[in-house]
Design a protein around this motif. Structure first.
Motif, short mmCIF file in Angstrom:
data_model
loop_
_atom_site.label_atom_id
_atom_site.label_comp_id
_atom_site.label_asym_id
_atom_site.label_seq_id
_atom_site.Cartn_x
_atom_site.Cartn_y
_atom_site.Cartn_z
N ASN A 1 13.19 7.43 -3.90
CA ASN A 1 11.75 7.56 -3.65
C ASN A 1 11.47 8.59 -2.55
O ASN A 1 10.66 8.35 -1.65
N THR A 2 12.16 9.70 -2.65
CA THR A 2 12.07 10.70 -1.59
C THR A 2 11.89 12.10 -2.19
O THR A 2 12.52 12.43 -3.19
N VAL A 3 11.05 12.88 -1.53
CA VAL A 3 10.89 14.29 -1.88
C VAL A 3 11.35 15.11 -0.68
O VAL A 3 11.17 14.70 0.47
N TYR A 4 11.93 16.26 -0.98
CA TYR A 4 12.51 17.11 0.06
C TYR A 4 11.88 18.50 0.02
O TYR A 4 11.38 18.94 -1.01
N LEU A 5 11.94 19.16 1.16
CA LEU A 5 11.58 20.57 1.22
C LEU A 5 12.66 21.28 2.02
O LEU A 5 12.75 21.11 3.24
N TYR B 1 3.77 19.94 8.73
CA TYR B 1 4.01 19.84 7.29
C TYR B 1 3.71 18.42 6.85
O TYR B 1 4.22 17.45 7.45
N TYR B 2 2.92 18.31 5.78
CA TYR B 2 2.46 17.03 5.29
C TYR B 2 2.93 16.80 3.85
O TYR B 2 2.88 17.71 3.02
N CYS B 3 3.27 15.57 3.58
CA CYS B 3 3.57 15.12 2.23
C CYS B 3 2.27 14.59 1.63
O CYS B 3 1.45 13.98 2.33
N HIS B 4 2.10 14.79 0.33
CA HIS B 4 0.84 14.41 -0.33
C HIS B 4 1.11 13.97 -1.75
O HIS B 4 1.98 14.53 -2.43
N LEU C 1 15.67 24.39 7.86
CA LEU C 1 15.38 22.98 8.09
C LEU C 1 15.19 22.32 6.73
O LEU C 1 14.77 22.98 5.78
N ARG C 2 15.47 21.02 6.68
CA ARG C 2 15.15 20.25 5.48
C ARG C 2 14.23 19.10 5.86
O ARG C 2 14.60 18.26 6.68
N LEU C 3 13.08 19.10 5.26
CA LEU C 3 12.13 18.02 5.46
C LEU C 3 12.31 16.96 4.39
O LEU C 3 12.65 17.28 3.24
N SER C 4 12.06 15.72 4.76
CA SER C 4 12.10 14.61 3.82
C SER C 4 10.78 13.86 3.88
O SER C 4 10.14 13.80 4.93
N CYS C 5 10.42 13.27 2.76
CA CYS C 5 9.24 12.41 2.71
C CYS C 5 9.62 11.16 1.91
O CYS C 5 9.88 11.24 0.71
N ALA C 6 9.64 10.04 2.61
CA ALA C 6 9.97 8.77 1.97
C ALA C 6 8.68 8.09 1.52
O ALA C 6 7.76 7.89 2.34
N GLN D 1 0.84 -1.18 0.00
CA GLN D 1 0.00 0.00 0.00
C GLN D 1 0.88 1.24 0.00
O GLN D 1 2.03 1.20 0.41
N VAL D 2 0.29 2.34 -0.45
CA VAL D 2 1.03 3.60 -0.51
C VAL D 2 1.30 4.11 0.90
O VAL D 2 0.41 4.15 1.75
N GLN D 3 2.55 4.45 1.14
CA GLN D 3 2.92 5.05 2.43
C GLN D 3 3.80 6.26 2.18
O GLN D 3 4.69 6.22 1.32
N LEU D 4 3.56 7.30 2.95
CA LEU D 4 4.37 8.52 2.92
C LEU D 4 4.80 8.80 4.36
O LEU D 4 3.95 8.91 5.25
N VAL D 5 6.10 8.92 4.56
CA VAL D 5 6.62 9.13 5.91
C VAL D 5 7.52 10.37 5.92
O VAL D 5 8.59 10.37 5.30
N GLU D 6 7.07 11.39 6.64
CA GLU D 6 7.83 12.64 6.72
C GLU D 6 8.82 12.58 7.89
O GLU D 6 8.59 11.88 8.89
N SER D 7 9.88 13.36 7.74
CA SER D 7 10.85 13.51 8.82
C SER D 7 11.56 14.85 8.64
O SER D 7 11.45 15.48 7.58
#
Length: 115
Positions: free
Chosen positions: A76-80, A93-96, A18-23, A1-7
């Protein structure tokens, strides 16, 4: 299943970074646009930045010139990357993403900017 995990959230002083990551997992990451949203206490969730599968980006006016969204398809990661943070950037902050017309959200990461 699709999972998004921010850190990457935390407490930072105004003017800091700060740098956010979403795996992401459970789908073909490189084929989907990714977004960062945020929700401050008592306010509606709002779009912060978007990156398409081709790497095109757009930003909310309130973060232009300060935040940068990027993606690493190999990881498979997006950053902010968030620079010049302001107290008004305090939010969860949420990944979507949208996969086959179904929306998926991460659980969020809290960013607190002190003045």
């Amino acid at each position: 299943q699709v999972q998004l995990v921010e850190s990457g959230g935390g407490l930072v002083q105004a003017g800091g970074s700060l740098r956010l990551s979403c795996a992401a997992s459970g789908y073909i990451f490189r084929l989907n646009a990714m977004d960062w949203y945020r929700q401050a206490p008592g306010k509606q969730r709002e779009l912060v930045a978007r990156i398409t599968m081709s790497g095109f980006t757009n930003y909310a006016d309130f973060v232009k010139g300060r935040f940068t969204i990027s993606r690493d398809n190999a990881k498979n990661t997006v950053y902010l990357q968030m620079n010049s943070l302001k107290p008004e950037d305090t939010a969860v902050y949420y990944c979507h993403t949208l996969v086959h017309l179904i929306e998926y959200w991460g659980k969020g990461t809290l960013v607190t900017v002190s003045s």
